[in-house]
Design an enzyme around this catalytic site. Structure first.
Site, PDB file in Angstrom:
ATOM      1  N   HIS A 306      51.084  28.148  31.102  1.00 39.04           N
ATOM      2  CA  HIS A 306      50.072  28.647  32.038  1.00 39.04           C
ATOM      3  C   HIS A 306      50.187  30.166  32.091  1.00 39.04           C
ATOM      4  CE1 HIS A 306      47.565  28.912  35.564  1.00 39.04           C
ATOM      5  NE2 HIS A 306      48.530  29.430  36.295  1.00 39.04           N
ATOM      6  N   ASN A 307      49.049  30.860  32.188  1.00 35.46           N
ATOM      7  CA  ASN A 307      49.077  32.337  32.246  1.00 35.46           C
ATOM      8  C   ASN A 307      50.028  32.891  31.180  1.00 35.46           C
ATOM      9  OD1 ASN A 307      47.343  32.293  34.378  1.00 35.46           O
ATOM     10  ND2 ASN A 307      48.858  32.774  35.943  1.00 35.46           N
ATOM     11  N   GLU A 336      47.292  29.633  27.287  1.00 36.90           N
ATOM     12  CA  GLU A 336      46.106  29.958  28.077  1.00 36.90           C
ATOM     13  C   GLU A 336      45.669  31.394  27.817  1.00 36.90           C
ATOM     14  OE1 GLU A 336      44.478  30.007  32.659  1.00 36.90           O
ATOM     15  OE2 GLU A 336      46.632  29.943  32.313  1.00 36.90           O
ATOM     16  N   ASP A 338      42.960  34.086  29.398  1.00 39.36           N
ATOM     17  CA  ASP A 338      42.058  34.390  30.514  1.00 39.36           C
ATOM     18  C   ASP A 338      41.202  35.587  30.111  1.00 39.36           C
ATOM     19  OD1 ASP A 338      41.189  34.008  33.045  1.00 39.36           O
ATOM     20  OD2 ASP A 338      43.157  34.129  33.985  1.00 39.36           O
ATOM     21  N   HIS A 351      45.028  38.679  34.331  1.00 37.72           N
ATOM     22  CA  HIS A 351      44.841  37.777  35.468  1.00 37.72           C
ATOM     23  C   HIS A 351      43.786  38.412  36.366  1.00 37.72           C
ATOM     24  CE1 HIS A 351      46.012  34.197  37.450  1.00 37.72           C
ATOM     25  NE2 HIS A 351      46.405  34.791  38.569  1.00 37.72           N
ATOM     26  N   GLU A 385      39.883  30.531  29.441  1.00 36.85           N
ATOM     27  CA  GLU A 385      39.242  30.746  30.741  1.00 36.85           C
ATOM     28  C   GLU A 385      38.217  31.842  30.486  1.00 36.85           C
ATOM     29  OE1 GLU A 385      39.305  30.019  34.144  1.00 36.85           O
ATOM     30  OE2 GLU A 385      40.179  28.169  33.389  1.00 36.85           O
TER      31      GLU A 385
END
Length: 756
Positions: A306-307, A336, A338, A351, A385
């Site tokens: 994640h992230n 991931e 983003d 983020h 994302e």
């Protein structure tokens, strides 16, 4: 004690010779921080020493064993940032184990850089090829150097006493002096090389192992081959080919040629075997890829991050391409990304709406392209994302296509409309995009997708999920208003088997959802579904992929316990790889098996659509066979010091945790042993009943007991119950970072029996 590691040949090796002389190189921390340091390999060929030219006597050292890899050229963000100043052939990066930062260096010439690159690689290779005996000698040598304060190659009693403190031994003066005198055969009042080795061996005498040895040895001096066979059959529960196995063990671990000729094993050989990989708690047969890799993707747990771009916390942490390299090198198979609009038409990764730094999308794709298949050949999923405008989505699609080339999966494997998910085996070497898609997979086969360049999809981004958890009414209204997002056809076309969709309900999914659709849940949403409809959740996950990610409130990048999500059969359980602790210990423990390839086959009762497994009621399933796990915690060896204070010595206790279905969650502890981190002895037995052994993970944690405050962490080791070997076993402990801390270990006896 200046013996070099494992019989390394230095004579005639120009690289090592020049490293021993030393070299001035620039240590680079950023575009503006570039300082000269003098680097030198110590005579032990195990330690690199370096100091500033200016700061007088202060210097730093690191051990060759701390270095995981050497990257040549501009292969780190820092070195890329100064690429215009220093050519690639003079640059290299030392990558350390665990979460320690890289060391970026620039040599004065390409030849010097090569000399260090080749020399370091040789030293690392030499370390990896070292036998158990050489490692032990190496270790003793290291301690000798630490304690020999005046560097005269010998140790007086005061130096020995200080050494015992360093080694976590609290021994009374009288006993220490007796050992010292026994070892000082030359009666010089000091210990030299061999005398110190003798002293160390007396100090580390393993009474616990000797007891076992003598129980099986007919004459108390050696184990004959048939004694060893009895031990393997009765204690280690190894039934196959005992004769041959006993022979192999003698051949492999017995140091005495005389004993080998007699087909026997001495106590030293027995100790070597129990300290080796074969004597460890993890079954070596489950280290390589041993599972069926030809089942649909949704039948596997998939190591997921994640992230991935974050190196620290989520509010102002450092974003870095290094995050992707580290995760992929730990065989993470789902990362991931983003994405947001950046300057000059270039999408960026960070983020959103926070102060974390930003990196270029194309740099991330380059890193993925370079590192995706270094440690595992099985597919990597890029979880996108997407917060970008149509224009920058097109740029994303271009970068993906150009940089990844054939690795990017852009159509179904056989070019036909598929009926189910392909397997990890089918997808070897492929990178899959998980993102939103215009229309379905079938439509691209029957010409239904219009040729327009954009489409609309409902917008379900993570921010909305966080708001929903938070139940801020105004943010929900805002979300309803902004419910459509425009998607570029080019990016949509890159999505094949992993179309991100909004989840309505299990009933809706059963009727309407397609096998290639992937729903994402925050941990709290997933927990709610688990509580309300556990069996439905497991059933849903037998047909399609589900991703679960940490709540947005975890701004410190902490992790939830992934076990409860695995209990529901969720495949993509995304954790913050940058954060050490229980969550990552469990993740590392689960994915340590099966060749560390990042895929672990789910138990059969979670894969079969017609079977109903409810993690809340495991006793109701077909084939329910609970077991009793008995663990006798016998002793600990050379536990690391946790407190930097000179005089403090560890008071260790061992906690055994079982993580599994709710009925199996349990923790038990041994008592604590006062002031002995060197060779504590417990002989405490812990007993667990396990209802779903196929899902159970066992975590051994050693802590330093403190009656006034929280216990300090000393070391841990986590593994699936299904990978556990029975009998007398050593557990080689890991640090908080998941890196090994030799020779720290626990000695245990394991029995797993059916519940009659």
């Amino acid at each position: 004690m200046a013996s070099t590691g494992g019989g390394l040949r230095i004579q005639g090796d120009d690289n090592l010779q020049s490293m021993l002389v030393g070299t001035v190189m620039r240590k680079i921390k950023s575009r503006t921080w570039k300082k000269q340091r003098y680097f030198k390999l110590q005579d032990d060929c195990m330690t690199i020493w370096y100091k500033s030219k200016k700061t007088g006597n202060t210097h730093s050292t690191f051990s060759v064993s701390d270095v995981e890899a050497i990257r040549e050229g501009h292969q780190s963000e820092v070195l890329l940032s100064i690429a215009d100043e220093f050519p690639a052939e003079r640059c290299f990066t030392l990558v350390f184990r665990g979460r320690r930062g890289n060391l970026d260096l620039v040599a004065e010439s390409a030849e010097e850089a090569q000399s260090w690159i080749r020399g370091m690689r040789k030293l690392i290779e030499n370390l990896e090829n070292m036998g158990e005996r050489e490692k032990l000698d190496q270790w003793i040598g290291d301690w000798f150097k630490k304690a020999d304060k005046n560097n005269d190659g010998r140790m007086n009693f005061k130096e020995v006493r200080d050494l015992l403190k360093m080694m976590n031994v609290d021994m009374n003066e009288h006993h220490a002096h007796r050992l010292f005198t026994m070892a000082d055969k030359s009666q010089s009042g000091t210990l030299e090389d061999d005398e110190f080795v003798f002293f160390y061996k007396m100090l580390t005498q393993r009474e616990d192992v000797l007891r076992v040895f003598q129980e099986y040895s007919v004459d108390g001096q050696k184990l004959s081959q048939s004694d060893l066979e009895d031990f393997l059959r009765d204690e280690q529960l190894e039934g196959d080919n005992l004769q041959q196995h006993a022979k192999q063990l003698i051949e492999r671990y017995e140091p005495s040629d005389t004993a080998k000729m007699m087909n026997a094993m001495t106590f030293d050989g027995f100790l070597m075997y129990l300290g080796s990989a074969e004597g460890s708690i993890f079954n070596p047969q489950q280290r390589g890829v041993y599972q069926d890799m030809s089942q649909p993707l949704c039948h596997y747990f998939i190591s997921s991050s994640h992230n991935t771009y974050l190196m620290e916390d989520q509010l102002r942490g450092q974003s870095s391409v290094e995050g992707y390299i580290r995760a992929l090198n730990r065989s993470c198979r789902c990362v991931e990304v983003d994405c947001w609009d950046g300057a000059n038409g270039e999408p960026i990764v960070y983020h959103g709406h926070t102060f974390t730094s930003k990196i270029l999308f194309k740099d991330v794709v380059n890193a993925v392209s370079n590192y995706a298949f270094k440690v595992s050949e099985y597919p990597v999923i890029l979880s996108i994302e997407n917060h970008c405008s149509i224009e920058q989505q097109r740029v994303m699609a271009q970068h993906l296509t150009h940089i990844l080339g054939d690795k990017l999966l852009k159509s179904t494997l056989d070019g036909k409309a598929p009926v189910g998910l392909p397997s990890p085996e089918d997808l070897k070497g492929k990178i899959l995009l998980k993102a939103k898609k215009i229309g379905g997979l079938e439509e691209s086969f029957n010409g239904m997708v219009e040729d327009s360049l954009t489409g609309e999809v409902s917008d379900e981004d993570e921010v909305a999920e966080i708001d929903e958890d938070n139940l801020h009414r105004e943010s929900i209204h805002r979300r309803v208003k902004k419910s459509k997002q425009r998607l570029s056809k080019e990016l949509s076309d890159c999505v094949v088997y992993c179309k991100s969709v909004h989840f309505s309900s299990f009933k809706h999914s059963r009727i309407h959802s397609k096998f290639y659709e992937v729903a994402s849940f925050t941990e709290s949403k997933a927990r709610k579904h688990l509580r309300e409809a556990g069996a439905e959740f497991v059933h849903h996950n037998s047909r399609q992929l589900t991703r679960v990610y940490p709540s947005g409130f975890r701004t410190d990048s902490s992790n939830f316990n992934p076990q409860e999500m695995w209990n529901a059969g969720c495949q993509i359980v995304a954790l913050n790889f940058q954060t050490a602790g229980e969550g990552m210990d469990l993740n590392d423990g689960l994915f340590n098996q099966n060749g560390r390839c990042g895929y672990v086959l789910k138990p059969s009762f979670m894969r079969e659509v017609e079977k109903r497994f409810d993690p809340e009621m495991p006793q109701k399933r077909n084939g329910y066979r609970p077991v009793i796990l008995n663990i006798q915690v016998i002793s600990g060896q050379q536990l690391p010091k946790v407190n930097i204070k000179e005089d403090s010595i560890v008071d260790p206790l061992v906690r055994v945790e079982v993580h599994g279905v709710p009925m199996d969650q349990a923790k038990q502890e041994t008592r604590y042993i006062e002031n002995n981190g060197f060779n504590p002895v417990w002989y405490d037995t812990l007993r667990f009943t396990i209802h779903t052994p196929e899902l159970a993970m066992v975590r051994f944690v050693v802590e330093d007991y403190d009656k006034t405050s929280k216990n300090d962490f000393v070391g841990q080791y986590t593994l699936p119950l299904s990978c556990m070997q029975q009998g007398y076993r050593h557990i080689h402990l890991l640090s908080k970072d998941g890196t090994s801390i030799p020779p720290s270990s626990l000695f245990v006896h394991i029995r797993i029996t059916g519940l009659e």
